[in-house]
Write a protein that holds these residues in place. Structure first.
Motif, PDB file in Angstrom:
ATOM      1  N   PRO A 104       0.857  -1.192   0.000  1.00 44.27           N
ATOM      2  CA  PRO A 104       0.000   0.000   0.000  1.00 44.27           C
ATOM      3  C   PRO A 104       0.893   1.241   0.000  1.00 44.27           C
ATOM      4  O   PRO A 104       2.010   1.220   0.521  1.00 44.27           O
ATOM      5  N   MET A 105       0.405   2.305  -0.600  1.00 49.86           N
ATOM      6  CA  MET A 105       1.175   3.539  -0.700  1.00 49.86           C
ATOM      7  C   MET A 105       0.260   4.728  -0.419  1.00 49.86           C
ATOM      8  O   MET A 105      -0.957   4.614  -0.567  1.00 49.86           O
ATOM      9  N   PRO A 106       0.847   5.859  -0.030  1.00 55.25           N
ATOM     10  CA  PRO A 106       0.014   7.051   0.182  1.00 55.25           C
ATOM     11  C   PRO A 106      -0.632   7.478  -1.143  1.00 55.25           C
ATOM     12  O   PRO A 106      -0.013   7.403  -2.197  1.00 55.25           O
ATOM     13  N   ILE A 107      -1.860   7.916  -1.057  1.00 55.99           N
ATOM     14  CA  ILE A 107      -2.573   8.407  -2.236  1.00 55.99           C
ATOM     15  C   ILE A 107      -2.328   9.915  -2.328  1.00 55.99           C
ATOM     16  O   ILE A 107      -2.508  10.625  -1.340  1.00 55.99           O
ATOM     17  N   PRO A 108      -1.918  10.415  -3.516  1.00 59.83           N
ATOM     18  CA  PRO A 108      -1.756  11.861  -3.656  1.00 59.83           C
ATOM     19  C   PRO A 108      -3.034  12.588  -3.240  1.00 59.83           C
ATOM     20  O   PRO A 108      -4.147  12.106  -3.490  1.00 59.83           O
ATOM     21  N   ALA A 109      -2.877  13.741  -2.617  1.00 61.61           N
ATOM     22  CA  ALA A 109      -4.018  14.469  -2.043  1.00 61.61           C
ATOM     23  C   ALA A 109      -5.118  14.748  -3.056  1.00 61.61           C
ATOM     24  O   ALA A 109      -6.302  14.590  -2.747  1.00 61.61           O
TER      25      ALA A 109
END
Length: 121
Positions: A104-109
């Protein structure tokens, strides 16, 4: 499809796919992959759309003769249906071979806002 539960996400994915096509057409591979990664993040909740993005990624990798990416996209095309069936899609993952298919990775804002605005059935 205006009445489809993921209609807005499909619209956003379509915009990223258009951005990919324009970038690829002028030879800007960095921008083309960036747009495909964004399309991938957005497409994850919808299996047919998710598979379409991976097919496009595979086609682009073939066009670039990128063997590592070809192998990575082939693997992801096999794994995406299993992930959808088991509910184990790694949210935010960019879908490229340079990252783990399970990470899993951070989702761009800006994409997060698009995803959160999507009404769920």
């Amino acid at each position: 499809m205006p009445g489809h539960p993921n209609a807005r996400l499909r619209e956003f994915v379509g915009l990223e796919m258009d951005r990919y096509a324009g970038s690829a057409a002028i030879g800007d591979t960095g921008a083309a992959w960036w747009a495909l990664e964004r399309a991938h993040i957005l497409s994850q909740p919808d299996l047919p759309m998710h598979l379409r993005v991976h097919w496009t990624m595979l086609g682009y990798a073939v066009r670039l003769c990128d063997l590592r990416e070809i192998a990575g996209q082939t693997l992801r095309l096999a794994l995406a249906p299993l992930g959808a069936l088991t509910g184990r899609i790694p949210v935010g993952n960019t879908g490229r071979s340079n990252v783990s298919a399970f990470q899993p990775m951070p989702i761009p804002a800006d994409l997060s806002a698009s995803i959160e605005a999507e009404p769920r059935p």
